[in-house]
Design a protein around this motif. Structure first.
Motif, PDB file in Angstrom:
ATOM      1  N   SER A  99       0.837  -1.198   0.000  1.00 39.42           N
ATOM      2  CA  SER A  99       0.000   0.000   0.000  1.00 39.42           C
ATOM      3  C   SER A  99       0.873   1.250   0.000  1.00 39.42           C
ATOM      4  O   SER A  99       0.633   2.207  -0.729  1.00 39.42           O
ATOM      5  CB  SER A  99      -0.893  -0.001   1.249  1.00 39.42           C
ATOM      6  OG  SER A  99      -1.435   1.284   1.439  1.00 39.42           O
ATOM      7  N   ALA A 100       1.917   1.202   0.833  1.00 35.48           N
ATOM      8  CA  ALA A 100       2.777   2.375   0.963  1.00 35.48           C
ATOM      9  C   ALA A 100       3.587   2.611  -0.317  1.00 35.48           C
ATOM     10  O   ALA A 100       3.655   3.721  -0.826  1.00 35.48           O
ATOM     11  CB  ALA A 100       3.709   2.200   2.168  1.00 35.48           C
TER      12      ALA A 100
ATOM     13  N   GLY B  54       4.277   2.833  -3.963  1.00 37.19           N
ATOM     14  CA  GLY B  54       3.445   2.961  -5.157  1.00 37.19           C
ATOM     15  C   GLY B  54       3.896   4.151  -5.975  1.00 37.19           C
ATOM     16  O   GLY B  54       5.079   4.528  -5.948  1.00 37.19           O
ATOM     17  N   LEU B  55       2.954   4.749  -6.664  1.00 36.01           N
ATOM     18  CA  LEU B  55       3.293   5.905  -7.478  1.00 36.01           C
ATOM     19  C   LEU B  55       3.865   7.032  -6.622  1.00 36.01           C
ATOM     20  O   LEU B  55       4.665   7.829  -7.096  1.00 36.01           O
ATOM     21  CB  LEU B  55       2.043   6.406  -8.207  1.00 36.01           C
ATOM     22  CG  LEU B  55       1.455   5.441  -9.234  1.00 36.01           C
ATOM     23  CD1 LEU B  55       0.128   5.977  -9.751  1.00 36.01           C
ATOM     24  CD2 LEU B  55       2.418   5.242 -10.393  1.00 36.01           C
ATOM     25  N   GLY B  56       3.443   7.074  -5.357  1.00 36.61           N
ATOM     26  CA  GLY B  56       3.951   8.107  -4.453  1.00 36.61           C
ATOM     27  C   GLY B  56       5.468   8.074  -4.364  1.00 36.61           C
ATOM     28  O   GLY B  56       6.118   9.118  -4.285  1.00 36.61           O
ATOM     29  N   ASN B  57       6.038   6.885  -4.386  1.00 33.21           N
ATOM     30  CA  ASN B  57       7.486   6.766  -4.268  1.00 33.21           C
ATOM     31  C   ASN B  57       8.189   7.048  -5.585  1.00 33.21           C
ATOM     32  O   ASN B  57       9.211   7.718  -5.631  1.00 33.21           O
ATOM     33  CB  ASN B  57       7.885   5.346  -3.840  1.00 33.21           C
ATOM     34  CG  ASN B  57       7.152   4.907  -2.609  1.00 33.21           C
ATOM     35  OD1 ASN B  57       5.924   4.846  -2.590  1.00 33.21           O
ATOM     36  ND2 ASN B  57       7.884   4.624  -1.562  1.00 33.21           N
TER      37      ASN B  57
ATOM     38  N   ILE C 235      -8.149  10.800  -3.358  1.00 31.89           N
ATOM     39  CA  ILE C 235      -6.815  10.370  -3.796  1.00 31.89           C
ATOM     40  C   ILE C 235      -6.929   9.334  -4.916  1.00 31.89           C
ATOM     41  O   ILE C 235      -6.289   9.444  -5.952  1.00 31.89           O
ATOM     42  CB  ILE C 235      -5.981   9.815  -2.618  1.00 31.89           C
ATOM     43  CG1 ILE C 235      -5.621  10.943  -1.654  1.00 31.89           C
ATOM     44  CG2 ILE C 235      -4.703   9.135  -3.122  1.00 31.89           C
ATOM     45  CD1 ILE C 235      -4.910  10.504  -0.391  1.00 31.89           C
TER      46      ILE C 235
ATOM     47  N   TYR D 102      -5.229   9.373  -8.528  1.00 32.50           N
ATOM     48  CA  TYR D 102      -4.164   8.363  -8.566  1.00 32.50           C
ATOM     49  C   TYR D 102      -4.391   7.410  -9.735  1.00 32.50           C
ATOM     50  O   TYR D 102      -3.462   7.005 -10.431  1.00 32.50           O
ATOM     51  CB  TYR D 102      -4.226   7.595  -7.249  1.00 32.50           C
ATOM     52  CG  TYR D 102      -2.997   6.786  -6.886  1.00 32.50           C
ATOM     53  CD1 TYR D 102      -2.020   7.342  -6.067  1.00 32.50           C
ATOM     54  CD2 TYR D 102      -2.830   5.476  -7.306  1.00 32.50           C
ATOM     55  CE1 TYR D 102      -0.910   6.607  -5.693  1.00 32.50           C
ATOM     56  CE2 TYR D 102      -1.729   4.741  -6.932  1.00 32.50           C
ATOM     57  CZ  TYR D 102      -0.765   5.313  -6.115  1.00 32.50           C
ATOM     58  OH  TYR D 102       0.321   4.578  -5.747  1.00 32.50           O
TER      59      TYR D 102
ATOM     60  N   PHE E 263       1.364  10.902   2.314  1.00 30.48           N
ATOM     61  CA  PHE E 263       0.838  10.227   1.122  1.00 30.48           C
ATOM     62  C   PHE E 263       1.615   8.944   0.860  1.00 30.48           C
ATOM     63  O   PHE E 263       1.045   7.873   0.657  1.00 30.48           O
ATOM     64  CB  PHE E 263       0.961  11.195  -0.055  1.00 30.48           C
ATOM     65  CG  PHE E 263       0.557  10.635  -1.381  1.00 30.48           C
ATOM     66  CD1 PHE E 263      -0.764  10.309  -1.641  1.00 30.48           C
ATOM     67  CD2 PHE E 263       1.492  10.454  -2.392  1.00 30.48           C
ATOM     68  CE1 PHE E 263      -1.150   9.808  -2.885  1.00 30.48           C
ATOM     69  CE2 PHE E 263       1.119   9.958  -3.633  1.00 30.48           C
ATOM     70  CZ  PHE E 263      -0.198   9.633  -3.875  1.00 30.48           C
ATOM     71  N   SER E 264       2.938   9.065   0.905  1.00 32.84           N
ATOM     72  CA  SER E 264       3.766   7.921   0.560  1.00 32.84           C
ATOM     73  C   SER E 264       3.606   6.784   1.565  1.00 32.84           C
ATOM     74  O   SER E 264       3.635   5.611   1.198  1.00 32.84           O
ATOM     75  CB  SER E 264       5.229   8.356   0.479  1.00 32.84           C
ATOM     76  OG  SER E 264       6.009   7.289   0.019  1.00 32.84           O
TER      77      SER E 264
ATOM     78  N   MET F 140      -5.495   8.664   6.608  1.00 27.46           N
ATOM     79  CA  MET F 140      -6.856   8.483   6.100  1.00 27.46           C
ATOM     80  C   MET F 140      -7.449   7.146   6.498  1.00 27.46           C
ATOM     81  O   MET F 140      -8.510   6.760   6.013  1.00 27.46           O
ATOM     82  CB  MET F 140      -6.885   8.644   4.592  1.00 27.46           C
ATOM     83  CG  MET F 140      -5.846   7.830   3.855  1.00 27.46           C
ATOM     84  SD  MET F 140      -6.284   7.596   2.140  1.00 27.46           S
ATOM     85  CE  MET F 140      -7.313   6.145   2.256  1.00 27.46           C
TER      86      MET F 140
ATOM     87  N   ALA G 198      -6.227   4.089   6.012  1.00 31.83           N
ATOM     88  CA  ALA G 198      -5.903   2.893   5.217  1.00 31.83           C
ATOM     89  C   ALA G 198      -5.266   1.848   6.132  1.00 31.83           C
ATOM     90  O   ALA G 198      -5.545   0.654   6.033  1.00 31.83           O
ATOM     91  CB  ALA G 198      -4.962   3.231   4.074  1.00 31.83           C
TER      92      ALA G 198
ATOM     93  N   SER H   8      -1.302  -0.258  -4.221  1.00 31.63           N
ATOM     94  CA  SER H   8      -1.753   0.966  -3.534  1.00 31.63           C
ATOM     95  C   SER H   8      -3.207   1.285  -3.862  1.00 31.63           C
ATOM     96  O   SER H   8      -3.982   1.641  -2.962  1.00 31.63           O
ATOM     97  CB  SER H   8      -0.876   2.155  -3.930  1.00 31.63           C
ATOM     98  OG  SER H   8       0.466   1.901  -3.618  1.00 31.63           O
TER      99      SER H   8
ATOM    100  N   SER I 152      -5.464  -0.745  -1.809  1.00 28.14           N
ATOM    101  CA  SER I 152      -5.666  -0.310  -0.419  1.00 28.14           C
ATOM    102  C   SER I 152      -6.523   0.946  -0.372  1.00 28.14           C
ATOM    103  O   SER I 152      -7.294   1.158   0.565  1.00 28.14           O
ATOM    104  CB  SER I 152      -4.327  -0.081   0.283  1.00 28.14           C
ATOM    105  OG  SER I 152      -3.704   1.071  -0.210  1.00 28.14           O
ATOM    106  N   LEU I 153      -6.394   1.794  -1.384  1.00 26.11           N
ATOM    107  CA  LEU I 153      -7.225   2.996  -1.415  1.00 26.11           C
ATOM    108  C   LEU I 153      -8.695   2.630  -1.585  1.00 26.11           C
ATOM    109  O   LEU I 153      -9.574   3.216  -0.964  1.00 26.11           O
ATOM    110  CB  LEU I 153      -6.776   3.917  -2.556  1.00 26.11           C
ATOM    111  CG  LEU I 153      -5.514   4.733  -2.282  1.00 26.11           C
ATOM    112  CD1 LEU I 153      -4.892   5.245  -3.579  1.00 26.11           C
ATOM    113  CD2 LEU I 153      -5.846   5.920  -1.372  1.00 26.11           C
TER     114      LEU I 153
END
Ligand code: PFF
Length: 464
Positions: free
Chosen positions: A20-21, A23-26, A98, A102, A217-218, A223, A225, A317, A320-321
């Motif tokens: 979950s952590a 993802g695109l955030g990273n 998000i 996302y 976010f990352s 929120m 999750a 991710s 999980s969202l």
């Protein structure tokens, strides 16, 4: 409770939460934030936030989830504080926001798989055109959302856990290989110094606010999750060490993404680092160049594999969202899981449409959608929603979750939950630190950052 499902093993939870952590955030978000935030100074602030502030919030979320075995709204009800379920509702709202944007980015990444297969590395030069072809990239997004919904509909251990286990290690190996390759290119060291040698003159308030938003976010925090994922965790698992692993894995992969991209920008800009502040398009423009520079069949194979892995990272991710609103609808509104999944996914896809068409296709939602007070900066719909959710709502959520756990639910109850599965926790240094961080430090810093961010970003008021 039995029919909610659960993770089949400790590793399953850790991998799913790390999935979950990571993802695109990273890989998409972190490098572009570093690029816009002036480089290494952003990285330093980001690391500080991750370890001293976000880690305690993560521990808290997982503990609340495991204690109550509920979704973020049900969790607060279950602990006996119905009024506080507003925090859960806020979390579900931000999860929906998000996922809506996302999924658009995930759709772009998904489409890149086909561009790479076709050997079309030049897509990088035409990225602007690529994202304005909204019917094509919209279709990619629709497919991506459907796959997400399918995985979530399969439930926890069947879908989420299995997908996460295999793909994370593969992604890491692939990234390491690309890091080594990009470091061999000319001028790569200029990129490296931009990325790793801090120039604290570049540290403006907005760098600090963005670093905070990016950290939340990352790490998938603020929120609920991880309240939701925590609700599927065994009592015998060690939350303290699991959360440490998840934080380290997430930060490690973000750092790797930077190591992959900035040397490459050094190479492409011949050392000037021009283009580093390009924003959300950054990886979509730089990465095809690396594969193009490898060239031939190997370039195609590497490019295709990379975007396949990126899509899997994004999928763990998005899953999980989507799981957050779905768990809420299933638990609280008593809708069947399957139906809930498809309804919620369809709804989120629809509200993502302005983010999809706001990149040049629709004038209304594009660059001049909103003009921030601060510096009169014009902003498109997607960036606005991202700033609203990541930089404002997530830190606020984190603040309230920490405050709630320590002062409303009470510290000793939280400690009791954390001690289960963590022998030696009681009386340890980490317990003392967490008590301080969750009770005072995190709520105070997060409330301040939230307030300053909103005043500064949306109302143009400088507090300092
Ligand atoms: N952490 C994910 C990423 O870095 O791509 C995004 C995300 C997932 C944010 C789940 C929040 C969340 F609840």
């Amino acid at each position: 409770m039995a029919n909610r499902g659960g993770f089949t093993s400790k590793l399953g939870f850790i991998m799913a939460a790390a999935g979950s952590a990571v993802g695109l955030g990273n890989i998409w978000g972190f490098p572009y934030e570093v690029g816009q935030g002036g480089g290494a100074a952003f990285v330093v602030i980001y690391l500080i936030f991750c370890f001293i502030l976000c880690y305690p919030v993560m521990v808290t979320e997982i503990a609340i989830g495991r204690k109550t075995q509920k979704n973020p709204v049900g969790a607060f009800n279950d602990l006996g504080f119905k009024g506080w379920n507003i925090v859960g509702k806020l979390g579900i709202f931000s999860g929906v926001l998000i996922l809506s944007f996302y999924n658009v980015i995930a759709g772009w990444a998904f489409g890149y798989i086909f561009e790479m297969i076709a050997g079309n590395f030049a897509v990088a030069d035409k990225f602007g055109e690529y994202i304005t072809a909204v019917f094509k990239v919209g279709l990619y997004g629709l497919v991506f959302m459907s796959v997400t919904a399918y995985v979530v509909s399969k439930g926890i251990s069947g879908g989420i856990e299995r997908a996460a286990r295999l793909l994370m290690p593969t992604l890491i190996i692939m990234m390491l290989t690309l890091v080594i390759y990009s470091l061999t290119l000319p001028n790569s060291l200029d990129g490296l110094s931009f990325y790793l040698i801090p120039d604290f003159d570049k540290l403006t308030p907005s760098v600090i606010y963005n670093a905070m938003g990016q950290a939340f976010f990352s790490l998938s925090l603020g929120m609920g999750a991880l309240i939701t994922y925590g609700s599927y965790v065994n009592k015998s698992d060690n939350i303290i060490s699991s959360a440490a692993f998840i934080t380290l894995a997430d930060v490690g992969i973000a750092l790797l993404a930077g190591l992959m991209i900035f040397p490459l920008i050094g190479f492409m800009s011949e050392g000037t680092m021009e283009g580093a502040a390009r924003g959300p398009g950054l990886i979509f423009v730089t990465l095809p160049q690396i594969f193009g520079s490898i060239g031939g069949g190997l370039g195609i194979a590497a490019g295709t594999t990379f975007f396949v892995l990126l899509c899997f990272a994004a999928l763990t991710s998005t899953v999980s969202l989507l799981e957050v609103p779905v768990a809420y609808v299933v638990d609280e509104l008593k809708v069947r899981r399957n139906r809930a999944v498809w309804l919620v996914a369809g709804f989120i896809f629809l509200i993502g449409i302005p983010s999809l068409i706001g990149n040049g296709y629709s004038d209304f939602f594009s660059t001049s959608f909103i003009t921030y007070k601060e510096g009169g900066q014009d902003t498109d719909f997607l960036s606005f929603v991202a700033a609203l959710a990541n930089d404002s709502i997530l830190p606020l959520g984190g603040c309230m979750i920490a405050f709630f756990a320590s002062h409303i639910w009470k510290k000793h109850n939280l400690d009791e939950e954390l001690a289960q599965g963590a022998p030696g926790y009681k009386g340890s240094f980490i317990q003392k630190y967490l008590n301080f961080a969750i009770g005072y430090f995190a709520p105070a810093v997060l409330a301040t950052v939230f307030l300053f961010t909103v005043l500064f970003k949306f109302f143009g008021v400088h507090v300092f």
